[in-house]
Design a protein around this motif. Structure first.
Motif, PDB file in Angstrom:
ATOM      1  N   PHE A 374       0.825  -1.212   0.000  1.00  0.00           N
ATOM      2  CA  PHE A 374       0.000   0.000   0.000  1.00  0.00           C
ATOM      3  C   PHE A 374       0.865   1.271   0.000  1.00  0.00           C
ATOM      4  CE2 PHE A 374      -2.549  -3.346   1.960  1.00  0.00           C
ATOM      5  CZ  PHE A 374      -3.713  -3.274   1.224  1.00  0.00           C
ATOM      6  N   ASN A 375       1.673   1.469   1.054  1.00  0.00           N
ATOM      7  CA  ASN A 375       2.544   2.654   1.188  1.00  0.00           C
ATOM      8  C   ASN A 375       1.738   3.959   1.067  1.00  0.00           C
ATOM      9  OD1 ASN A 375       4.983   1.287   1.597  1.00  0.00           O
ATOM     10  ND2 ASN A 375       5.306   1.018  -0.603  1.00  0.00           N
ATOM     11  N   GLU A 376       0.737   4.110   1.912  1.00  0.00           N
ATOM     12  CA  GLU A 376      -0.097   5.311   1.915  1.00  0.00           C
ATOM     13  C   GLU A 376      -0.096   5.928   3.315  1.00  0.00           C
ATOM     14  OE1 GLU A 376      -3.937   5.104   0.139  1.00  0.00           O
ATOM     15  OE2 GLU A 376      -3.378   3.453  -1.201  1.00  0.00           O
ATOM     16  N   PRO A 377       0.245   7.238   3.416  1.00  0.00           N
ATOM     17  CA  PRO A 377       0.247   7.902   4.733  1.00  0.00           C
ATOM     18  C   PRO A 377      -1.108   8.555   5.022  1.00  0.00           C
ATOM     19  CG  PRO A 377       1.298   9.320   3.129  1.00  0.00           C
ATOM     20  CD  PRO A 377       0.870   8.079   2.383  1.00  0.00           C
ATOM     21  N   PHE A 378      -1.415   8.655   6.307  1.00  0.00           N
ATOM     22  CA  PHE A 378      -2.643   9.306   6.772  1.00  0.00           C
ATOM     23  C   PHE A 378      -2.315  10.112   8.026  1.00  0.00           C
ATOM     24  CE2 PHE A 378      -3.858   5.428   4.602  1.00  0.00           C
ATOM     25  CZ  PHE A 378      -4.840   5.868   3.727  1.00  0.00           C
ATOM     26  N   SER A 379      -2.960  11.272   8.150  1.00  0.00           N
ATOM     27  CA  SER A 379      -2.724  12.165   9.281  1.00  0.00           C
ATOM     28  C   SER A 379      -4.042  12.401  10.018  1.00  0.00           C
ATOM     29  CB  SER A 379      -2.138  13.495   8.805  1.00  0.00           C
ATOM     30  OG  SER A 379      -1.887  14.345   9.904  1.00  0.00           O
ATOM     31  N   PHE A 380      -3.988  12.328  11.362  1.00  0.00           N
ATOM     32  CA  PHE A 380      -5.153  12.530  12.210  1.00  0.00           C
ATOM     33  C   PHE A 380      -4.823  13.607  13.253  1.00  0.00           C
ATOM     34  CE2 PHE A 380      -5.337   8.220  10.656  1.00  0.00           C
ATOM     35  CZ  PHE A 380      -6.671   8.072  10.282  1.00  0.00           C
ATOM     36  N   SER A 381      -5.703  14.566  13.392  1.00  0.00           N
ATOM     37  CA  SER A 381      -5.531  15.636  14.376  1.00  0.00           C
ATOM     38  C   SER A 381      -6.127  15.192  15.709  1.00  0.00           C
ATOM     39  CB  SER A 381      -6.207  16.925  13.900  1.00  0.00           C
ATOM     40  OG  SER A 381      -5.621  17.381  12.697  1.00  0.00           O
ATOM     41  N   ILE A 382      -5.288  15.191  16.749  1.00  0.00           N
ATOM     42  CA  ILE A 382      -5.711  14.783  18.089  1.00  0.00           C
ATOM     43  C   ILE A 382      -5.129  15.755  19.103  1.00  0.00           C
ATOM     44  CG2 ILE A 382      -5.760  12.948  19.819  1.00  0.00           C
ATOM     45  CD1 ILE A 382      -5.319  10.938  17.688  1.00  0.00           C
ATOM     46  N   HIS A 383      -5.979  16.314  19.956  1.00  0.00           N
ATOM     47  CA  HIS A 383      -5.504  17.192  21.016  1.00  0.00           C
ATOM     48  C   HIS A 383      -4.768  16.368  22.070  1.00  0.00           C
ATOM     49  CE1 HIS A 383      -5.500  20.281  24.180  1.00  0.00           C
ATOM     50  NE2 HIS A 383      -5.633  21.137  23.172  1.00  0.00           N
ATOM     51  N   GLY A 384      -3.727  16.963  22.635  1.00  0.00           N
ATOM     52  CA  GLY A 384      -2.918  16.221  23.599  1.00  0.00           C
ATOM     53  C   GLY A 384      -3.670  15.784  24.840  1.00  0.00           C
ATOM     54  N   LYS A 385      -4.770  16.486  25.205  1.00  0.00           N
ATOM     55  CA  LYS A 385      -5.502  16.138  26.424  1.00  0.00           C
ATOM     56  C   LYS A 385      -6.366  14.893  26.257  1.00  0.00           C
ATOM     57  CE  LYS A 385      -5.753  20.904  28.127  1.00  0.00           C
ATOM     58  NZ  LYS A 385      -6.651  22.012  28.545  1.00  0.00           N
ATOM     59  N   ILE A 386      -6.736  14.557  25.028  1.00  0.00           N
ATOM     60  CA  ILE A 386      -7.635  13.416  24.812  1.00  0.00           C
ATOM     61  C   ILE A 386      -6.944  12.270  24.088  1.00  0.00           C
ATOM     62  CG2 ILE A 386      -9.634  14.945  24.733  1.00  0.00           C
ATOM     63  CD1 ILE A 386      -9.619  14.564  21.675  1.00  0.00           C
ATOM     64  N   ILE A 387      -5.649  12.341  23.905  1.00  0.00           N
ATOM     65  CA  ILE A 387      -4.974  11.303  23.122  1.00  0.00           C
ATOM     66  C   ILE A 387      -4.997   9.963  23.838  1.00  0.00           C
ATOM     67  CG2 ILE A 387      -2.683  11.793  24.060  1.00  0.00           C
ATOM     68  CD1 ILE A 387      -1.617  11.245  21.194  1.00  0.00           C
ATOM     69  N   ASP A 388      -5.036   9.969  25.190  1.00  0.00           N
ATOM     70  CA  ASP A 388      -5.067   8.707  25.929  1.00  0.00           C
ATOM     71  C   ASP A 388      -6.416   8.013  25.826  1.00  0.00           C
ATOM     72  OD1 ASP A 388      -2.455   8.959  26.726  1.00  0.00           O
ATOM     73  OD2 ASP A 388      -2.945   9.997  28.594  1.00  0.00           O
ATOM     74  N   THR A 389      -7.453   8.744  25.434  1.00  0.00           N
ATOM     75  CA  THR A 389      -8.785   8.146  25.281  1.00  0.00           C
ATOM     76  C   THR A 389      -9.116   7.845  23.823  1.00  0.00           C
ATOM     77  OG1 THR A 389      -9.813  10.343  25.157  1.00  0.00           O
ATOM     78  CG2 THR A 389      -9.613   9.329  27.348  1.00  0.00           C
ATOM     79  N   CYS A 390      -8.130   7.891  22.951  1.00  0.00           N
ATOM     80  CA  CYS A 390      -8.332   7.620  21.530  1.00  0.00           C
ATOM     81  C   CYS A 390      -7.579   6.359  21.131  1.00  0.00           C
ATOM     82  CB  CYS A 390      -7.870   8.799  20.669  1.00  0.00           C
ATOM     83  SG  CYS A 390      -8.852  10.301  20.896  1.00  0.00           S
ATOM     84  N   SER A 391      -8.073   5.707  20.096  1.00  0.00           N
ATOM     85  CA  SER A 391      -7.431   4.514  19.544  1.00  0.00           C
ATOM     86  C   SER A 391      -7.639   4.502  18.036  1.00  0.00           C
ATOM     87  CB  SER A 391      -8.007   3.241  20.179  1.00  0.00           C
ATOM     88  OG  SER A 391      -9.390   3.143  19.906  1.00  0.00           O
ATOM     89  N   PHE A 392      -6.853   3.658  17.360  1.00  0.00           N
ATOM     90  CA  PHE A 392      -6.926   3.530  15.905  1.00  0.00           C
ATOM     91  C   PHE A 392      -7.187   2.069  15.572  1.00  0.00           C
ATOM     92  CE2 PHE A 392      -4.410   7.305  16.612  1.00  0.00           C
ATOM     93  CZ  PHE A 392      -4.920   8.197  15.691  1.00  0.00           C
ATOM     94  N   GLU A 393      -8.224   1.833  14.777  1.00  0.00           N
ATOM     95  CA  GLU A 393      -8.582   0.489  14.336  1.00  0.00           C
ATOM     96  C   GLU A 393      -8.309   0.383  12.849  1.00  0.00           C
ATOM     97  OE1 GLU A 393     -12.766  -1.499  13.802  1.00  0.00           O
ATOM     98  OE2 GLU A 393     -12.180  -1.647  15.924  1.00  0.00           O
ATOM     99  N   LEU A 394      -7.413  -0.536  12.468  1.00  0.00           N
ATOM    100  CA  LEU A 394      -7.036  -0.747  11.076  1.00  0.00           C
ATOM    101  C   LEU A 394      -7.578  -2.104  10.652  1.00  0.00           C
ATOM    102  CD1 LEU A 394      -4.558   0.965  12.531  1.00  0.00           C
ATOM    103  CD2 LEU A 394      -3.573   0.767  10.261  1.00  0.00           C
ATOM    104  N   SER A 395      -8.463  -2.100   9.657  1.00  0.00           N
ATOM    105  CA  SER A 395      -9.120  -3.323   9.187  1.00  0.00           C
ATOM    106  C   SER A 395      -8.735  -3.582   7.748  1.00  0.00           C
ATOM    107  CB  SER A 395     -10.649  -3.208   9.308  1.00  0.00           C
ATOM    108  OG  SER A 395     -11.030  -2.908  10.636  1.00  0.00           O
ATOM    109  N   LEU A 396      -8.272  -4.800   7.468  1.00  0.00           N
ATOM    110  CA  LEU A 396      -7.999  -5.224   6.103  1.00  0.00           C
ATOM    111  C   LEU A 396      -9.303  -5.746   5.509  1.00  0.00           C
ATOM    112  CD1 LEU A 396      -5.910  -5.689   3.862  1.00  0.00           C
ATOM    113  CD2 LEU A 396      -5.518  -7.971   4.827  1.00  0.00           C
ATOM    114  N   MET A 397      -9.777  -5.091   4.451  1.00  0.00           N
ATOM    115  CA  MET A 397     -11.077  -5.376   3.867  1.00  0.00           C
ATOM    116  C   MET A 397     -10.893  -6.037   2.508  1.00  0.00           C
ATOM    117  SD  MET A 397     -12.900  -3.934   6.269  1.00  0.00           S
ATOM    118  CE  MET A 397     -14.528  -3.953   5.551  1.00  0.00           C
ATOM    119  N   THR A 398     -11.837  -6.911   2.172  1.00  0.00           N
ATOM    120  CA  THR A 398     -11.910  -7.517   0.845  1.00  0.00           C
ATOM    121  C   THR A 398     -13.202  -7.072   0.190  1.00  0.00           C
ATOM    122  OG1 THR A 398     -12.991  -9.504   1.684  1.00  0.00           O
ATOM    123  CG2 THR A 398     -10.585  -9.516   1.613  1.00  0.00           C
TER     124      THR A 398
END
Length: 453
Positions: A374-398
């Motif tokens: 793939f080799n594709e970059p993505f950027s997400f804006s997250i405030h430093g105060k809420i970063i501990d309550t955030c997560s990233f889910e990466l799903s491989l789809m067909t």
């Protein structure tokens, strides 16, 4: 001649009179007049106060007299202040007794309970039961005897057991993920394996409301995972009926080494497929020459498959701009992927704040291979105060390259803090947070979908 001295004398007299008149005190400056005025005002005030006091006293006496008349009247009930005195009183009704036959004791009090001696004697009417036939019409039967007589003469044909295929005759425990009915028959003359998909029962509903699903079934003959048979989609049901037949071309020498797998999926409104469970049937353990109907409970994961493969990602935390940069590099060892020219792969990234999905991004479609890049970059804006309550889910789809395309989750990983991730994914997150502005690259094993969306 007039004497001038007399004239001057008269002028002096006149001047003295004028002076005497001018020096006289006016009437309103006299002390006696002031006291008279003050006395008259005081007298008027006293008279007014006396009148007011007399009026109040008379009014109180009149009100007290009316209240005394109301309390002293024993035949009337005390009326409210707002009701007129001339209104007629409501009649005083006699108090109803809860037990009319209660008697008064020597003290004049009502007795609410009676002894057995005072209860009047009575007898039950004779029981009228229709006899069974004319021979027994003269016999007097009790109700219990008559019921026992009827039960003893019930027709046994009305209570014959139902067939084994009926759900009402199966005393089975409830299934957690669902139960699938099927039959298998092998025809050695034409070297075909006939699989009959009957039905699925007790599927879990969507969400907390247990909403109905749109299920369908994919049938594989392992170890060949590239070829499968797909049933029709049943709309809005948790107990779909299929009654569909499928055939596989298998030679007699290898039929006993094959494993049949039923995979149940659900299609949501976004055309995304969710795995509900699998059923594995080893053909060496069943009689494939009879074609008997059988059932088996669904399992969340397929035990025949060791691993779904790995996904390589790179993540960087940029605290100066409050952003997290994730690069999807590629995947490897996708053994269970359906390699077909009509199929494609892509990775879906979801930024989740708590349990709410904030942002969703996708990669470009790639051909269906076991090692896509793939080799594709993505950027997400997250405030430093809420970063501990955030997560990233990466799903491989067909997905399929057709007008009626279906997206299916092949595997997924979760990158986040200890509240969301475990193992290598948690270590990746901790290393990214401890080394800001440094790209952390790792391989992560894809996990199957085990929860119901």
């Amino acid at each position: 001649m007039v004497d001038t001295n007399d004239v001057f004398t008269d002028k002096s007299l006149v001047k003295e009179d004028v002076t005497a008149v001018s020096t006289d005190t006016p009437w309103y400056k006299d002390d006696s007049m002031i006291w008279i005025l003050v006395g008259s005002v005081v007298a008027a005030v006293l008279v007014l106060v006396a009148i007011v006091i007399l009026f109040v006293v008379c009014r109180r006496r009149r009100r007290k007299k009316s209240w005394d008349l109301g309390w002293n009247d024993t035949d009337c009930i005390l009326e409210s202040k707002s009701a007129p005195i001339s209104r007629n009183c409501s009649p005083k009704l006699e108090k109803r007794k809860s037990f009319p036959d209660a008697l008064a004791d020597t003290r004049g009090k009502m007795v609410r309970s009676l002894t057995l001696a005072s209860v009047p004697s009575f007898t039950l009417p004779p029981e009228r039961v229709q006899p069974q036939n004319g021979h027994e019409r003269s016999c007097s039967l009790t109700a219990m005897q008559y019921q026992q007589h009827l039960i003893g003469h019930l027709e046994p044909e009305l209570y014959r057991g139902l067939s084994f295929s009926d759900d009402s005759s199966l005393c089975l425990p409830p299934s957690e993920y669902g139960r699938l009915w099927f039959s298998v028959l092998y025809d050695a003359a034409v070297e075909q394996l006939n699989v009959n998909l009957v039905k699925v029962r007790e599927l879990p509903g969507r969400g907390r409301n247990n909403a109905p699903r749109d299920p369908f079934v994919k049938i594989f003959l392992l170890p060949d995972e590239r070829t499968c048979r797909i049933s029709k989609v049943r709309k809005k049901t948790l107990s779909p009926m299929f009654n569909e037949s499928f055939t596989f071309q298998v030679d007699p020498d290898s039929i006993r080494s094959k494993t049949l797998r039923f995979s149940v999926y659900d299609v949501d409104k976004r055309r995304v497929r969710h795995s509900l469970g699998h059923v594995l049937v080893n053909l060496a353990d069943i009689d494939i020459l009879k074609g008997d109907s059988m059932f088996k409970d669904l399992e969340l994961t397929s035990t025949m498959c060791a691993s779904l493969g790995d996904l390589q990602i790179s993540s960087t935390y940029l605290p100066n701009v409050d952003k997290v940069k994730i690069v999807v590099i590629g995947a490897r060892n996708l053994r269970q992927i359906d390699i077909d020219q009509n199929n494609s792969l892509f990775v879906k990234l979801q930024m989740i704040h708590g349990r709410k999905i904030s942002k969703v991004k996708k990669t470009m479609l790639r051909p269906s291979t076991s090692e896509p890049v793939f080799n594709e970059p993505f950027s997400f804006s997250i405030h430093g105060k809420i970063i501990d309550t955030c997560s990233f889910e990466l799903s491989l789809m067909t997905t399929t390259r057709t007008p009626m395309s279906h997206d299916e989750v092949y595997g997924r990983i979760v990158l986040g803090s200890f509240m969301f991730a475990r193992g290598e994914e948690l270590k990746h997150w901790q290393e990214m947070m401890s080394q800001p502005r440094v790209a952390i690259t790792r391989w992560h094993q894809l996990n199957p979908v085990t929860h119901h969306d």
